[in-house]
Write a protein that holds these residues in place. Structure first.
Motif, PDB file in Angstrom:
ATOM      1  N   PRO A 102       0.850  -1.200   0.061  1.00 37.43           N
ATOM      2  CA  PRO A 102      -0.011  -0.084   0.106  1.00 37.43           C
ATOM      3  C   PRO A 102       0.828   1.260  -0.144  1.00 37.43           C
ATOM      4  O   PRO A 102       0.486   2.219  -0.537  1.00 37.43           O
ATOM      5  CB  PRO A 102      -0.675  -0.067   1.407  1.00 37.43           C
ATOM      6  CG  PRO A 102      -0.827  -1.622   1.246  1.00 37.43           C
ATOM      7  CD  PRO A 102       0.371  -1.927   1.095  1.00 37.43           C
ATOM      8  N   PHE A 103       2.071   1.356   0.808  1.00 41.78           N
ATOM      9  CA  PHE A 103       2.661   2.482   0.512  1.00 41.78           C
ATOM     10  C   PHE A 103       3.567   2.804  -0.698  1.00 41.78           C
ATOM     11  O   PHE A 103       3.588   3.970  -1.062  1.00 41.78           O
ATOM     12  CB  PHE A 103       3.828   2.231   1.853  1.00 41.78           C
ATOM     13  CG  PHE A 103       3.216   2.621   3.227  1.00 41.78           C
ATOM     14  CD1 PHE A 103       2.762   3.809   3.541  1.00 41.78           C
ATOM     15  CD2 PHE A 103       3.288   1.771   4.216  1.00 41.78           C
ATOM     16  CE1 PHE A 103       2.431   4.127   4.699  1.00 41.78           C
ATOM     17  CE2 PHE A 103       2.878   1.929   5.378  1.00 41.78           C
ATOM     18  CZ  PHE A 103       2.392   3.211   5.866  1.00 41.78           C
ATOM     19  N   MET A 150       2.195   1.932  -3.576  1.00 39.35           N
ATOM     20  CA  MET A 150       0.952   2.312  -4.375  1.00 39.35           C
ATOM     21  C   MET A 150       0.672   3.598  -4.151  1.00 39.35           C
ATOM     22  O   MET A 150       0.410   4.423  -4.997  1.00 39.35           O
ATOM     23  CB  MET A 150      -0.154   1.386  -4.211  1.00 39.35           C
ATOM     24  CG  MET A 150       0.016   0.193  -5.096  1.00 39.35           C
ATOM     25  SD  MET A 150      -1.638  -1.056  -4.971  1.00 39.35           S
ATOM     26  CE  MET A 150      -1.601  -1.409  -3.143  1.00 39.35           C
ATOM     27  N   ALA A 151       0.627   3.990  -2.810  1.00 45.78           N
ATOM     28  CA  ALA A 151       0.424   5.429  -2.457  1.00 45.78           C
ATOM     29  C   ALA A 151       1.440   6.194  -2.993  1.00 45.78           C
ATOM     30  O   ALA A 151       1.202   7.468  -3.618  1.00 45.78           O
ATOM     31  CB  ALA A 151       0.187   5.447  -1.022  1.00 45.78           C
ATOM     32  N   ALA A 152       2.725   6.004  -3.070  1.00 44.61           N
ATOM     33  CA  ALA A 152       3.780   6.915  -3.419  1.00 44.61           C
ATOM     34  C   ALA A 152       3.621   6.938  -4.923  1.00 44.61           C
ATOM     35  O   ALA A 152       3.978   8.129  -5.475  1.00 44.61           O
ATOM     36  CB  ALA A 152       5.194   6.253  -3.066  1.00 44.61           C
ATOM     37  N   PHE A 210       0.946   6.744  -6.759  1.00 45.30           N
ATOM     38  CA  PHE A 210      -0.119   7.522  -6.967  1.00 45.30           C
ATOM     39  C   PHE A 210       0.111   8.862  -6.784  1.00 45.30           C
ATOM     40  O   PHE A 210      -0.304   9.847  -7.717  1.00 45.30           O
ATOM     41  CB  PHE A 210      -1.254   7.291  -6.044  1.00 45.30           C
ATOM     42  CG  PHE A 210      -2.564   7.932  -6.393  1.00 45.30           C
ATOM     43  CD1 PHE A 210      -3.442   7.613  -7.553  1.00 45.30           C
ATOM     44  CD2 PHE A 210      -3.063   8.719  -5.522  1.00 45.30           C
ATOM     45  CE1 PHE A 210      -4.531   8.321  -7.789  1.00 45.30           C
ATOM     46  CE2 PHE A 210      -4.236   9.485  -5.674  1.00 45.30           C
ATOM     47  CZ  PHE A 210      -4.958   9.446  -6.850  1.00 45.30           C
ATOM     48  N   ILE A 211       0.858   9.512  -5.894  1.00 49.06           N
ATOM     49  CA  ILE A 211       1.268  10.593  -5.568  1.00 49.06           C
ATOM     50  C   ILE A 211       2.123  11.278  -6.669  1.00 49.06           C
ATOM     51  O   ILE A 211       1.883  12.422  -6.957  1.00 49.06           O
ATOM     52  CB  ILE A 211       2.012  10.849  -4.482  1.00 49.06           C
ATOM     53  CG1 ILE A 211       0.924  10.593  -3.208  1.00 49.06           C
ATOM     54  CG2 ILE A 211       2.604  12.285  -4.077  1.00 49.06           C
ATOM     55  CD1 ILE A 211       1.606  10.607  -1.644  1.00 49.06           C
TER      56      ILE A 211
END
Length: 58
Positions: free
Chosen positions: A10-11, A13-15, A17-18
């Protein structure tokens, strides 16, 4: 250590996406904005005229 392996995807993917959002925001506008807007307007006008000219549509 299972919690680390559960939290990493998740981290990541979040990075990612950002990063994608930042690239999109940075590429908006600029010197070519008018040219891009004109191209989109022309494409929309062509699609609208083709839709209206289609025979047999109700």
């Amino acid at each position: 250590m299972d919690y680390v392996s559960a939290l990493v995807p998740p981290f990541v993917m979040a990075a990612f996406f950002i990063g994608v959002v930042r690239v999109i925001v940075k590429t908006q506008g600029g010197a070519a904005k008018g040219k891009e807007d004109a191209a989109v307007d022309a494409a929309l006008a062509r699609a609208e005229s083709a839709r209206q000219a289609a025979p047999g549509d109700a």
